[in-house]
Design an enzyme around this catalytic site. Structure first.
Site, PDB file in Angstrom:
ATOM      1  N   TYR A 167     -14.502  -1.053   9.444  1.00 48.61           N
ATOM      2  CA  TYR A 167     -13.086  -0.701   9.587  1.00 48.61           C
ATOM      3  C   TYR A 167     -12.576  -1.146  10.952  1.00 48.61           C
ATOM      4  CZ  TYR A 167      -8.963   2.427   9.656  1.00 48.61           C
ATOM      5  OH  TYR A 167      -7.703   2.957   9.726  1.00 48.61           O
ATOM      6  N   ASP A 208       2.285  -1.696  -4.401  1.00 47.97           N
ATOM      7  CA  ASP A 208       0.880  -1.287  -4.297  1.00 47.97           C
ATOM      8  C   ASP A 208       0.114  -2.032  -5.385  1.00 47.97           C
ATOM      9  OD1 ASP A 208      -0.433   1.500  -2.829  1.00 47.97           O
ATOM     10  OD2 ASP A 208      -1.637   0.528  -4.383  1.00 47.97           O
ATOM     11  N   ARG A 238      -1.915  -0.417  -7.236  1.00 46.73           N
ATOM     12  CA  ARG A 238      -1.984   0.585  -8.306  1.00 46.73           C
ATOM     13  C   ARG A 238      -0.612   0.772  -8.946  1.00 46.73           C
ATOM     14  NH1 ARG A 238      -3.196   6.015  -5.901  1.00 46.73           N
ATOM     15  NH2 ARG A 238      -2.844   5.269  -3.795  1.00 46.73           N
ATOM     16  N   ASP A 291      -0.857  -7.158  -5.422  1.00 50.51           N
ATOM     17  CA  ASP A 291      -2.189  -7.180  -4.821  1.00 50.51           C
ATOM     18  C   ASP A 291      -2.090  -8.100  -3.606  1.00 50.51           C
ATOM     19  OD1 ASP A 291      -4.762  -7.641  -4.019  1.00 50.51           O
ATOM     20  OD2 ASP A 291      -5.557  -8.016  -6.035  1.00 50.51           O
ATOM     21  N   GLY A 351       0.833  -1.210   0.000  1.00 46.36           N
ATOM     22  CA  GLY A 351       0.000   0.000   0.000  1.00 46.36           C
ATOM     23  C   GLY A 351       0.861   1.251   0.000  1.00 46.36           C
ATOM     24  N   LEU A 376       1.649   3.511  -2.113  1.00 43.95           N
ATOM     25  CA  LEU A 376       1.295   4.752  -2.821  1.00 43.95           C
ATOM     26  C   LEU A 376       0.265   5.578  -2.061  1.00 43.95           C
ATOM     27  CD1 LEU A 376       1.097   3.416  -6.498  1.00 43.95           C
ATOM     28  CD2 LEU A 376       3.014   4.558  -5.351  1.00 43.95           C
ATOM     29  N   GLY A 377      -0.121   5.113  -0.871  1.00 45.25           N
ATOM     30  CA  GLY A 377      -1.135   5.822  -0.097  1.00 45.25           C
ATOM     31  C   GLY A 377      -0.563   6.967   0.723  1.00 45.25           C
ATOM     32  N   GLN A 378      -1.423   7.541   1.578  1.00 42.33           N
ATOM     33  CA  GLN A 378      -1.034   8.722   2.358  1.00 42.33           C
ATOM     34  C   GLN A 378       0.185   8.434   3.239  1.00 42.33           C
ATOM     35  OE1 GLN A 378      -3.737   9.993   5.445  1.00 42.33           O
ATOM     36  NE2 GLN A 378      -2.709  11.968   5.695  1.00 42.33           N
ATOM     37  N   LYS A 390      -9.792  -3.891  12.233  1.00 47.13           N
ATOM     38  CA  LYS A 390      -8.601  -3.491  13.013  1.00 47.13           C
ATOM     39  C   LYS A 390      -8.473  -4.343  14.275  1.00 47.13           C
ATOM     40  CE  LYS A 390      -6.854  -0.432  10.272  1.00 47.13           C
ATOM     41  NZ  LYS A 390      -5.699  -0.842   9.457  1.00 47.13           N
TER      42      LYS A 390
HETATM   43  P1  NAD Z   1      -4.467   5.006   1.847  1.00 43.97           P
HETATM   44  O1  NAD Z   1      -5.877   4.682   1.520  1.00 43.97           O
HETATM   45  O2  NAD Z   1      -3.970   6.358   1.595  1.00 43.97           O
HETATM   46  O3  NAD Z   1      -3.482   3.974   1.120  1.00 43.97           O
HETATM   47  C1  NAD Z   1      -3.760   2.622   1.070  1.00 43.97           C
HETATM   48  C2  NAD Z   1      -3.044   2.046  -0.140  1.00 43.97           C
HETATM   49  O4  NAD Z   1      -3.334   0.641  -0.199  1.00 43.97           O
HETATM   50  C3  NAD Z   1      -3.506   2.654  -1.458  1.00 43.97           C
HETATM   51  O5  NAD Z   1      -2.403   3.179  -2.172  1.00 43.97           O
HETATM   52  C4  NAD Z   1      -4.159   1.498  -2.195  1.00 43.97           C
HETATM   53  O6  NAD Z   1      -3.942   1.520  -3.599  1.00 43.97           O
HETATM   54  C5  NAD Z   1      -3.470   0.310  -1.558  1.00 43.97           C
HETATM   55  N1  NAD Z   1      -4.233  -0.937  -1.664  1.00 43.97           N
HETATM   56  C6  NAD Z   1      -5.583  -1.116  -1.557  1.00 43.97           C
HETATM   57  N2  NAD Z   1      -5.896  -2.399  -1.754  1.00 43.97           N
HETATM   58  C7  NAD Z   1      -4.732  -3.050  -1.970  1.00 43.97           C
HETATM   59  C8  NAD Z   1      -4.399  -4.406  -2.242  1.00 43.97           C
HETATM   60  N3  NAD Z   1      -5.348  -5.348  -2.340  1.00 43.97           N
HETATM   61  N4  NAD Z   1      -3.107  -4.731  -2.408  1.00 43.97           N
HETATM   62  C9  NAD Z   1      -2.137  -3.776  -2.338  1.00 43.97           C
HETATM   63  N5  NAD Z   1      -2.380  -2.485  -2.111  1.00 43.97           N
HETATM   64  C10 NAD Z   1      -3.674  -2.124  -1.923  1.00 43.97           C
HETATM   65  O7  NAD Z   1      -4.262   4.605   3.391  1.00 43.97           O
HETATM   66  P2  NAD Z   1      -3.198   5.183   4.426  1.00 43.97           P
HETATM   67  O8  NAD Z   1      -3.797   6.395   5.050  1.00 43.97           O
HETATM   68  O9  NAD Z   1      -1.881   5.261   3.799  1.00 43.97           O
HETATM   69  O10 NAD Z   1      -3.262   4.052   5.536  1.00 43.97           O
HETATM   70  C11 NAD Z   1      -2.400   2.942   5.521  1.00 43.97           C
HETATM   71  C12 NAD Z   1      -2.743   2.044   6.700  1.00 43.97           C
HETATM   72  O11 NAD Z   1      -2.668   2.810   7.916  1.00 43.97           O
HETATM   73  C13 NAD Z   1      -4.157   1.466   6.667  1.00 43.97           C
HETATM   74  O12 NAD Z   1      -4.144   0.175   7.248  1.00 43.97           O
HETATM   75  C14 NAD Z   1      -4.930   2.396   7.579  1.00 43.97           C
HETATM   76  O13 NAD Z   1      -6.049   1.765   8.151  1.00 43.97           O
HETATM   77  C15 NAD Z   1      -3.894   2.719   8.622  1.00 43.97           C
HETATM   78  N6  NAD Z   1      -4.173   3.967   9.320  1.00 43.97           N
HETATM   79  C16 NAD Z   1      -4.189   5.162   8.638  1.00 43.97           C
HETATM   80  C17 NAD Z   1      -4.479   6.331   9.323  1.00 43.97           C
HETATM   81  C18 NAD Z   1      -4.518   7.655   8.611  1.00 43.97           C
HETATM   82  O14 NAD Z   1      -4.957   8.657   9.208  1.00 43.97           O
HETATM   83  N7  NAD Z   1      -4.076   7.754   7.366  1.00 43.97           N
HETATM   84  C19 NAD Z   1      -4.752   6.282  10.704  1.00 43.97           C
HETATM   85  C20 NAD Z   1      -4.743   5.056  11.348  1.00 43.97           C
HETATM   86  C21 NAD Z   1      -4.438   3.899  10.653  1.00 43.97           C
HETATM   87  N1  SER Z   2      -7.597   8.278   9.765  1.00 41.70           N
HETATM   88  C1  SER Z   2      -8.219   6.988   9.787  1.00 41.70           C
HETATM   89  C2  SER Z   2      -9.615   7.063   9.284  1.00 41.70           C
HETATM   90  O1  SER Z   2     -10.217   8.096   9.465  1.00 41.70           O
HETATM   91  C3  SER Z   2      -8.222   6.463  11.205  1.00 41.70           C
HETATM   92  O2  SER Z   2      -7.818   5.168  11.205  1.00 41.70           O
HETATM   93  O3  SER Z   2     -10.095   6.109   8.746  1.00 41.70           O
END
Ligand code: NAD
Ligand code: SER
Length: 318
Positions: A141, A34, A36, A52, A8, A10-12, A145
């Site tokens: 969600y 990722d 994507r 994936d 994952g 490419l995500g945030q 978790k």
């Molecule tokens: P995001 O949605 O920005 O990124 C998730 C990435 O996962 C995306 O780039 C997506 O393309 C990829 N993805 C989706 N399905 C996939 C698959 N089957 N195989 C491979 N890649 C796949 O999420 P994020 O904010 O970067 O969060 C990452 C993790 O951290 C998640 O588990 C999220 O629950 C956890 N988290 C995030 C936050 C937050 O505020 N951002 C807070 C608490 C926990």
């Molecule tokens: N920032 C995340 C959400 O809102 C918390 O896990 O889903």
């Protein structure tokens, strides 16, 4: 040399965690992946693999080919998207974690799992939520978790996989957009403040949640994985926090930089209900005492840094 795989990526979080890992361990040590394709102009120095995580074979193949020793497993659907598509969220969040743990078991990898404040529910104590407490979330969600935390504990106890996790609060960053969570307002507000001077918020003005600036979050992930495992009593997963505010309080802080900034409220009932089911603040004493966790960014320094970066980005784009 063992390498580090980020799923994952490419995500945030992934965008910034990959850079932080490359700075700590070197670009050759990191493999980003990722489902994507990377955007045009992405960092070509870091090895990228299309994976994936719901496909065990793809994970095992990349772990074997790159001699992976640690997996930071970020692939998942976030809270608001998961509530729209609960069946897909169960599959993506749980099948992918199960596959990561299986690949880790077979290849002797350590695993980082990002849990969340979403792992708590309306029956959890809402203020200074303890490390060990009631966890009965009412969102898909949150269900994934809590299940993920338990599955990671199981793999540690049963198969000695070195699993470690954090219950992260809402994360604030300027590199990549947030992926569809309940705390996304705390990122969107900066872009709207800089570009338009106003923002319409989908949470009510007094919705209090814990938050953290991304540099603290990526440092926490790396420090937890470096920590002496024999000192970790909780593992999956540690409460961590840094900031605590409401939309109204964030707007007041932004006005110190953009005095004419205005905020209005158009509540989204789904995300408001999710936010109200989560703690108002976490107690992160266990993380502080077991592996010396301490945040560096306070509300003022985070807001200054966010506005500086987003303003620079807006100026470059114009
Ligand atoms: P995001 O949605 O920005 O990124 C998730 C990435 O996962 C995306 O780039 C997506 O393309 C990829 N993805 C989706 N399905 C996939 C698959 N089957 N195989 C491979 N890649 C796949 O999420 P994020 O904010 O970067 O969060 C990452 C993790 O951290 C998640 O588990 C999220 O629950 C956890 N988290 C995030 C936050 C937050 O505020 N951002 C807070 C608490 C926990
Ligand atoms: N920032 C995340 C959400 O809102 C918390 O896990 O889903």
């Amino acid at each position: 040399m063992h390498k580090i795989l980020v799923t994952g990526a490419l995500g945030q979080i992934g965008c910034e965690l990959v850079s932080a890992l490359a700075q700590t361990y070197g670009t050759q040590a990191v493999v980003a992946s990722d489902v994507r394709a990377p955007p045009p102009g992405a960092d070509r120095e870091i090895r990228y693999e299309n994976v994936d995580c719901t496909k065990l074979q793809q994970l095992q193949d990349v772990v074997r080919r790159h001699n992976i020793g640690t997996i930071y497993h970020l692939a998942a659907l976030l809270s608001a998207v998961a509530e729209e598509k609960p069946q897909v969220a169960w599959k993506v969040n749980m099948a992918s974690l199960f596959n990561v743990l299986e690949a880790a078991r077979e290849h002797g990898c350590a695993v980082f799992f990002p849990s969340s404040i979403g792992a708590f529910g309306p029956t959890t104590p809402t203020d200074a939520t303890p490390q060990v407490t009631i966890q009965r979330p009412t969102t898909m969600y949150g269900v994934t978790k809590v299940s993920g935390e338990m599955l990671c504990d199981y793999y540690h106890a049963r198969f000695a996989v070195d699993t470690r996790g954090l219950r992260l609060p809402g994360l604030i960053s300027h590199s990549a957009p947030p992926g569809g969570g309940t705390t996304d307002y705390a990122v969107e507000i900066f872009h709207h403040a800089v570009r338009y001077g106003r923002y319409s918020c989908f949470l009510k003005p007094d919705t209090r949640l814990d938050m953290m600036y991304m540099p603290d979050a990526t440092r926490a992930m790396i420090e937890l994985m470096k920590a002496d495992g024999s000192q970790l009593k909780h593992r999956n997963a540690f409460n961590v926090t840094a900031l605590n505010f409401t939309p109204e309080e964030l707007a007041v802080e932004i006005r110190k930089h953009i005095p004419d900034f205005t905020i209005s409220y158009e509540t989204d009932p789904v995300r408001q209900a999710i936010a109200e089911s989560w703690p108002r603040s976490l107690d992160d004493t266990a993380a502080r005492s077991e592996w010396d966790w301490a945040p560096e960014y306070a509300l003022g320094s985070m807001v200054t840094d966010m506005i500086t970066h987003i303003t620079e980005k807006a100026q470059r784009a114009s």
